[in-house]
Design a protein around this motif. Structure first.
Motif, mmCIF file in Angstrom:
data_model
loop_
_atom_site.group_PDB
_atom_site.id
_atom_site.type_symbol
_atom_site.label_atom_id
_atom_site.label_comp_id
_atom_site.label_asym_id
_atom_site.label_seq_id
_atom_site.Cartn_x
_atom_site.Cartn_y
_atom_site.Cartn_z
ATOM 1 N N MET A 29 0.809 -1.219 0.000
ATOM 2 C CA MET A 29 0.000 0.000 0.000
ATOM 3 C C MET A 29 0.845 1.274 0.000
ATOM 4 S SD MET A 29 -3.008 -1.096 -0.309
ATOM 5 C CE MET A 29 -4.105 0.245 0.106
ATOM 6 N N GLU A 30 2.122 1.093 -0.276
ATOM 7 C CA GLU A 30 3.037 2.235 -0.308
ATOM 8 C C GLU A 30 2.504 3.419 -1.148
ATOM 9 O OE1 GLU A 30 5.497 2.762 1.527
ATOM 10 O OE2 GLU A 30 6.321 4.544 0.546
ATOM 11 N N PRO A 31 1.963 3.163 -2.345
ATOM 12 C CA PRO A 31 1.494 4.300 -3.153
ATOM 13 C C PRO A 31 0.422 5.133 -2.458
ATOM 14 C CG PRO A 31 1.567 2.285 -4.465
ATOM 15 C CD PRO A 31 1.824 1.883 -3.044
ATOM 16 N N SER A 36 0.376 12.308 -1.438
ATOM 17 C CA SER A 36 0.265 12.808 -2.813
ATOM 18 C C SER A 36 -1.180 13.219 -3.048
ATOM 19 C CB SER A 36 0.684 11.737 -3.820
ATOM 20 O OG SER A 36 -0.424 11.086 -4.372
ATOM 21 N N ARG A 37 -1.427 13.898 -4.126
ATOM 22 C CA ARG A 37 -2.799 14.310 -4.429
ATOM 23 C C ARG A 37 -3.405 13.397 -5.491
ATOM 24 N NH1 ARG A 37 -5.485 16.962 -1.064
ATOM 25 N NH2 ARG A 37 -6.719 17.996 -2.648
ATOM 26 N N LYS A 38 -2.720 12.317 -5.798
ATOM 27 C CA LYS A 38 -3.221 11.413 -6.836
ATOM 28 C C LYS A 38 -4.467 10.669 -6.358
ATOM 29 C CE LYS A 38 -0.964 8.965 -9.832
ATOM 30 N NZ LYS A 38 0.013 8.294 -10.714
ATOM 31 N N LEU A 39 -5.412 10.503 -7.262
ATOM 32 C CA LEU A 39 -6.672 9.859 -6.891
ATOM 33 C C LEU A 39 -6.814 8.465 -7.499
ATOM 34 C CD1 LEU A 39 -8.940 13.020 -7.270
ATOM 35 C CD2 LEU A 39 -8.075 12.026 -5.151
ATOM 36 N N ILE A 40 -5.893 8.105 -8.389
ATOM 37 C CA ILE A 40 -5.875 6.748 -8.947
ATOM 38 C C ILE A 40 -4.505 6.157 -8.650
ATOM 39 C CG2 ILE A 40 -6.217 5.313 -11.005
ATOM 40 C CD1 ILE A 40 -7.292 7.785 -12.405
ATOM 41 N N LEU A 41 -4.476 5.001 -8.028
ATOM 42 C CA LEU A 41 -3.199 4.406 -7.632
ATOM 43 C C LEU A 41 -3.195 2.928 -7.978
ATOM 44 C CD1 LEU A 41 -3.502 6.209 -4.270
ATOM 45 C CD2 LEU A 41 -1.600 6.633 -5.811
ATOM 46 N N GLN A 42 -2.017 2.431 -8.392
ATOM 47 C CA GLN A 42 -1.903 1.017 -8.691
ATOM 48 C C GLN A 42 -1.200 0.304 -7.552
ATOM 49 O OE1 GLN A 42 -0.265 1.542 -12.580
ATOM 50 N NE2 GLN A 42 -1.810 0.179 -13.460
ATOM 51 N N VAL A 43 -1.730 -0.846 -7.182
ATOM 52 C CA VAL A 43 -1.061 -1.662 -6.179
ATOM 53 C C VAL A 43 0.086 -2.392 -6.875
ATOM 54 C CG1 VAL A 43 -1.316 -3.606 -4.586
ATOM 55 C CG2 VAL A 43 -3.179 -1.951 -4.852
#
Ligand code: PRP
Ligand code: MG
Length: 211
Positions: A29-31, A36-43
């Motif tokens: 779950m590091e990302p 950050s302000r990112k709203l889409i993240l990849q595991v």
């Protein structure tokens, strides 16, 4: 259909516990932990994308299948019911939906009650179900102010520690329903991506029984 399954997470109060649970389930779950302000993240190393939303929008994304799964509070599901499968009680985000007000309200039943709430549907159903005539005044937050300022007689809101009520001289008058975070799944994804959905549900469920 080759794309990764997508899970919608509720930003804010439920976020930390959700991230802890997914991490305990073996996901990196590091990302999400990285500010950050990112709203889409990849595991990393796992077929799962995460999107971050406000609670009511989590349920909408799952309803439309834009997200296959979501983590959302039961309060949100009760206030705005959506045709999604509620598959797990995640056990965190525990609080109670309650009627609260000044202590003297307990002793003074009113013919017609003014109720301030961020949960107008839950409030109306509760009082009308008991034959109490009510006027619901919708609020976006700081609901505790309403009885103090004379906008309403009582409020319907979630109570976790009780600190906000206490700090404002209010008390719980009646409990409506216990609340906690739930895992919801899109109805079509549940059938067409059954294997992937069950894998994720199982991974999360195992952590709950391990606690
Ligand atoms: C929530 C809720 C209560 C309080 C309950 O408000 O509406 O006011 O938290 O928590 P407590 O029992 O631990 O004090 P929130 O902080 O989300 O703000 P808002 O109502 O202004 O949106
Ligand atoms: Mg509040």
């Amino acid at each position: 259909m080759n794309e990764n399954p997508r899970m919608a997470l509720t930003k804010g109060r439920l976020e930390k516990d959700t991230v802890n649970l997914l991490e305990a389930a073996g996901l990196d779950m590091e990302p999400v932990r990285k500010p950050s302000r990112k709203l889409i993240l990849q595991v990393p190393q796992f077929p799962l994308d995460l999107i971050l939303l406000k609670g009511p929008d989590v349920a909408t994304y799952v309803e439309y299948g834009v997200a296959d799964l979501g983590v959302v509070g039961k309060d949100v599901l009760l206030e705005d019911p959506k045709p999604v499968y509620e598959v797990l009680d995640l056990g965190f985000g525990r609080c109670r939906m309650a009627v609260a007000g000044p202590p003297e309200m307990a002793a003074t039943p009113k013919k017609h009650l003014r109720v301030a709430s961020k949960y107008p549907r839950i409030a109306r159903e509760y009082f009308e179900g008991r034959g109490q005539s009510v006027e619901i005044i919708g609020q976006q937050g700081s609901v505790e102010l309403a009885p103090l300022m004379g906008l309403a007689d009582v409020i319907v809101d979630i109570v976790e520690t009780g600190n906000t009520l206490k700090a404002n001289g209010l008390v719980v008058l009646e409990e409506i329903v216990p609340i906690s975070a739930r895992l919801v799944v899109n109805k079509i994804s549940y059938k067409t991506r059954r294997h992937e959905m069950n894998r994720l549900i199982d991974m999360m469920e195992k952590q709950l029984t391990n606690r």
